[in-house]
Design a protein around this motif. Structure first.
Motif, mmCIF file in Angstrom:
data_model
loop_
_atom_site.group_PDB
_atom_site.id
_atom_site.type_symbol
_atom_site.label_atom_id
_atom_site.label_comp_id
_atom_site.label_asym_id
_atom_site.label_seq_id
_atom_site.Cartn_x
_atom_site.Cartn_y
_atom_site.Cartn_z
ATOM 1 N N LEU A 108 -7.880 85.329 44.792
ATOM 2 C CA LEU A 108 -6.935 86.225 45.457
ATOM 3 C C LEU A 108 -6.993 87.639 44.871
ATOM 4 C CD1 LEU A 108 -3.920 83.773 45.842
ATOM 5 C CD2 LEU A 108 -5.280 84.743 47.704
ATOM 6 N N LEU A 109 -7.289 87.744 43.598
ATOM 7 C CA LEU A 109 -7.403 89.061 42.964
ATOM 8 C C LEU A 109 -8.586 89.854 43.502
ATOM 9 C CD1 LEU A 109 -6.733 88.278 39.180
ATOM 10 C CD2 LEU A 109 -5.217 89.485 40.758
ATOM 11 N N PHE A 110 -9.640 89.138 43.883
ATOM 12 C CA PHE A 110 -10.884 89.809 44.263
ATOM 13 C C PHE A 110 -11.276 89.573 45.723
ATOM 14 C CE2 PHE A 110 -11.091 89.292 39.637
ATOM 15 C CZ PHE A 110 -11.311 90.612 39.276
ATOM 16 N N ASP A 111 -10.296 89.198 46.541
ATOM 17 C CA ASP A 111 -10.525 89.008 47.979
ATOM 18 C C ASP A 111 -11.630 87.988 48.269
ATOM 19 O OD1 ASP A 111 -8.540 90.856 48.791
ATOM 20 O OD2 ASP A 111 -9.930 92.513 48.409
ATOM 21 N N ALA A 112 -11.712 86.970 47.436
ATOM 22 C CA ALA A 112 -12.606 85.839 47.699
ATOM 23 C C ALA A 112 -11.818 84.777 48.459
ATOM 24 C CB ALA A 112 -13.158 85.280 46.394
ATOM 25 N N ASN A 113 -12.486 83.728 48.881
ATOM 26 C CA ASN A 113 -11.857 82.655 49.651
ATOM 27 C C ASN A 113 -11.047 81.748 48.714
ATOM 28 O OD1 ASN A 113 -11.335 80.169 50.973
ATOM 29 N ND2 ASN A 113 -13.049 80.482 52.361
ATOM 30 N N PRO A 114 -9.718 81.803 48.765
ATOM 31 C CA PRO A 114 -8.919 81.036 47.803
ATOM 32 C C PRO A 114 -9.027 79.528 47.991
ATOM 33 C CG PRO A 114 -7.494 82.089 49.420
ATOM 34 C CD PRO A 114 -8.868 82.618 49.656
ATOM 35 N N GLU A 115 -9.166 79.077 49.246
ATOM 36 C CA GLU A 115 -9.281 77.630 49.489
ATOM 37 C C GLU A 115 -10.590 77.091 48.914
ATOM 38 O OE1 GLU A 115 -8.202 79.778 51.938
ATOM 39 O OE2 GLU A 115 -6.113 79.132 51.702
ATOM 40 N N SER B 28 -13.868 94.404 36.902
ATOM 41 C CA SER B 28 -14.426 93.727 38.079
ATOM 42 C C SER B 28 -14.644 92.255 37.751
ATOM 43 C CB SER B 28 -15.757 94.351 38.513
ATOM 44 O OG SER B 28 -16.796 93.996 37.614
ATOM 45 N N LEU B 29 -14.857 91.471 38.791
ATOM 46 C CA LEU B 29 -15.178 90.054 38.610
ATOM 47 C C LEU B 29 -16.490 89.895 37.861
ATOM 48 C CD1 LEU B 29 -14.665 87.047 39.201
ATOM 49 C CD2 LEU B 29 -15.736 87.402 41.450
ATOM 50 N N ALA B 30 -17.479 90.701 38.220
ATOM 51 C CA ALA B 30 -18.786 90.618 37.553
ATOM 52 C C ALA B 30 -18.672 90.957 36.068
ATOM 53 C CB ALA B 30 -19.785 91.542 38.234
ATOM 54 N N SER C 130 -18.841 89.099 30.557
ATOM 55 C CA SER C 130 -18.270 89.111 29.210
ATOM 56 C C SER C 130 -18.440 87.756 28.531
ATOM 57 C CB SER C 130 -16.792 89.503 29.242
ATOM 58 O OG SER C 130 -15.983 88.473 29.779
ATOM 59 N N TYR C 131 -18.331 86.672 29.322
ATOM 60 C CA TYR C 131 -18.535 85.345 28.719
ATOM 61 C C TYR C 131 -20.019 85.071 28.477
ATOM 62 C CZ TYR C 131 -18.446 80.412 27.726
ATOM 63 O OH TYR C 131 -18.625 79.195 27.110
#
Length: 214
Positions: free
Chosen positions: A50-57, A167-169, A174-175
């Motif tokens: 939801l934070l990055f406008d991806a598909n939450p389901e 960003s998500l990337a 980072s991990y």
């Protein structure tokens, strides 16, 4: 369903409620801790999506499914994977724990009848990520690291949260960078992790450049 899954499914009455059935499947196979972890990762994956406008389901479902292969102990995973005609890399044969991502993908498709390729692929690389990773790949990868299943606070978590604000990337990298800096202490360096690192390392370089000009 492949016959190799008979023992882990024969006493389970699946209801068609995916979340319930995954929890039941893991619990019935003495993996209650993993069942809780999968539910937690599903919740976290939805939040990040939801934070990055991806598909939450799709994100939530991938979280529920990502560790379903826990029903097979490490000493069985290579045999099971070969029986399912999953490619086994030398690193995976040496350290069978790491093939669980591929095995979970196969089980999601065969046992739980998942047909969404994006969900399956995210499950299949949730531990190592991969080159040319999708948004959903990165969502699940990060969610699994945030909702980790060990005691205490993860040593990488503060930097990961800071990176996610960019960003998500950045969060995913980072991990990867955390692991890469400690690669000499890892049992193996999976080639997919190496490829993801090589592809994404420009993210850190661009971040440093940005800071110099701020």
């Amino acid at each position: 369903m492949h016959s190799i899954f008979k023992d882990v499914t024969q006493n389970i009455q699946f209801t068609g409620d995916l979340k319930h059935d995954i929890y039941l499947f893991l619990s019935a196979n003495n993996c209650s801790k993993t069942a809780e972890h999968c539910m937690d990762v599903g919740t976290e994956a939805r939040r990040i999506a939801l934070l990055f406008d991806a598909n939450p389901e799709a994100a939530e479902i991938s979280g529920w499914l990502h560790d379903i292969s826990a029903v097979f102990p490490n000493n069985q995973r290579i045999v099971v994977s070969r029986e399912l005609q999953i490619e086994v890399l030398p690193e995976e044969e040496f350290f069978p724990m790491i093939i669980h991502q591929k095995l979970s993908k196969a089980m999601a498709k065969d046992i739980f009848k998942i047909t969404d390729t994006e969900i399956l692929d995210a499950v299949g690389c949730h531990t190592t990520l991969r080159a040319r990773s999708t948004q959903l790949d990165q969502v699940l990868f990060v969610a699994d690291k945030v909702a980790w299943d060990q005691p205490g606070e993860p040593p990488y978590i503060q930097k990961l949260h800071r990176s996610l604000k960019i960003s998500l990337a950045h969060g995913a990298f980072s991990y990867i960078q955390f692991l890469w800096e400690r690669k000499d202490t890892l049992k193996v360096v999976h080639p997919w992790l190496k490829e993801a690192y090589e592809e994404m390392k420009h993210i850190e370089n661009s971040n440093h450049s940005q800071k110099r000009f701020e």
